[in-house]
Design a protein around this motif. Structure first.
Motif, PDB file in Angstrom:
ATOM      1  N   SER A   5      -9.649  21.552 -32.750  1.00 39.20           N
ATOM      2  CA  SER A   5      -8.405  21.214 -32.515  1.00 39.20           C
ATOM      3  C   SER A   5      -7.639  20.217 -33.257  1.00 39.20           C
ATOM      4  CB  SER A   5      -7.573  21.235 -30.492  1.00 39.20           C
ATOM      5  OG  SER A   5      -6.647  21.312 -30.863  1.00 39.20           O
ATOM      6  N   LEU A   6      -8.686  18.717 -32.165  1.00 35.59           N
ATOM      7  CA  LEU A   6      -7.953  17.467 -32.465  1.00 35.59           C
ATOM      8  C   LEU A   6      -7.977  17.072 -34.105  1.00 35.59           C
ATOM      9  CD1 LEU A   6      -9.013  15.985 -29.416  1.00 35.59           C
ATOM     10  CD2 LEU A   6      -7.150  16.306 -29.588  1.00 35.59           C
ATOM     11  N   ILE A   7      -9.100  17.622 -34.527  1.00 32.44           N
ATOM     12  CA  ILE A   7      -9.565  17.521 -35.956  1.00 32.44           C
ATOM     13  C   ILE A   7      -8.350  17.905 -37.254  1.00 32.44           C
ATOM     14  CG2 ILE A   7     -11.154  17.926 -38.450  1.00 32.44           C
ATOM     15  CD1 ILE A   7     -13.371  17.788 -36.379  1.00 32.44           C
ATOM     16  N   LYS A   8      -7.945  19.334 -36.225  1.00 29.05           N
ATOM     17  CA  LYS A   8      -6.575  19.657 -37.348  1.00 29.05           C
ATOM     18  C   LYS A   8      -4.610  18.926 -36.757  1.00 29.05           C
ATOM     19  CE  LYS A   8      -4.503  23.756 -37.422  1.00 29.05           C
ATOM     20  NZ  LYS A   8      -4.466  25.285 -37.035  1.00 29.05           N
TER      21      LYS A   8
ATOM     22  N   MET B  22      -5.081  15.993 -36.307  1.00 26.55           N
ATOM     23  CA  MET B  22      -5.678  14.056 -36.762  1.00 26.55           C
ATOM     24  C   MET B  22      -5.245  14.092 -38.402  1.00 26.55           C
ATOM     25  SD  MET B  22      -8.063  12.286 -33.747  1.00 26.55           S
ATOM     26  CE  MET B  22      -7.933  11.748 -32.948  1.00 26.55           C
ATOM     27  N   LYS B  23      -5.500  15.816 -38.777  1.00 23.26           N
ATOM     28  CA  LYS B  23      -5.738  15.807 -40.277  1.00 23.26           C
ATOM     29  C   LYS B  23      -6.872  14.840 -41.223  1.00 23.26           C
ATOM     30  CE  LYS B  23      -0.513  16.695 -41.492  1.00 23.26           C
ATOM     31  NZ  LYS B  23      -0.051  16.358 -39.919  1.00 23.26           N
ATOM     32  N   LEU B  24      -7.591  14.924 -40.050  1.00 26.86           N
ATOM     33  CA  LEU B  24      -8.991  14.163 -40.628  1.00 26.86           C
ATOM     34  C   LEU B  24     -10.165  15.048 -41.383  1.00 26.86           C
ATOM     35  CD1 LEU B  24     -10.324  12.929 -36.925  1.00 26.86           C
ATOM     36  CD2 LEU B  24      -8.561  11.713 -38.894  1.00 26.86           C
ATOM     37  N   GLU B  25     -10.403  14.693 -42.326  1.00 24.10           N
ATOM     38  CA  GLU B  25     -11.412  15.112 -43.216  1.00 24.10           C
ATOM     39  C   GLU B  25     -12.680  14.728 -42.991  1.00 24.10           C
ATOM     40  OE1 GLU B  25     -10.206  16.886 -46.886  1.00 24.10           O
ATOM     41  OE2 GLU B  25      -8.223  16.020 -45.681  1.00 24.10           O
TER      42      GLU B  25
END
Length: 140
Positions: free
Chosen positions: A60-63, A65-68
């Motif tokens: 959820s946090l990856i999404k 924060m828009k992380l690759e």
């Protein structure tokens, strides 16, 4: 918020357990303990719950924060005590992130937020286990 799970004996050492998601799972002992190995083992299921809880937080946090990130996995090694009741007294949790453009600082932050703030299963494990959490980055 109350959560209800019903676990029904199916004979021998096998059970079916409901889940609020509507998906049921089966629990069974291994052949060495009178079962047929046709379901999850209860203690190992606790480790899957720990990885799943923290994994959902991190995803959820990856999404947000828009992380690759191309992929990530969580590996857990746990020590089971010798005497009854047997429980996990030491748990090592390894987060592995894979990708060509990993933002290691922000990914570490997602792990930290999960283990320090969001993951309720982690908080439960803290009551009876010594936890060691490590993060590993694998560039492609």
């Amino acid at each position: 918020m109350a959560v209800q799970v019903t676990t029904t004996w199916l004979g021998e050492m096998r059970f079916e357990s409901t889940n609020p998601s509507g998906h049921n799972l089966f629990i069974d002992a291994g052949e060495d303990n009178g079962g047929k190995g046709e379901g999850y083992r209860p203690k190992a299921l606790m480790l899957s719950a720990l990885a799943g809880c923290s994994g959902l937080d991190v995803a959820s946090l990856i999404k947000k924060m828009k992380l690759e990130v191309d992929d990530f996995k969580i590996e857990i090694e746990a020590n089971l005590t010798e005497e009854h009741p047997k429980y996990y007294d030491k748990v090592a949790m390894h987060f592995h992130f894979y990708g060509s453009d990993l933002n290691e600082k922000k990914l570490q932050r997602t792990v930290d937020l999960s283990i320090e703030k969001y993951c309720g299963v982690m908080e439960m494990f803290r009551q009876f286990s010594e936890l060691d959490v490590q993060t590993h980055f694998h560039s492609k």
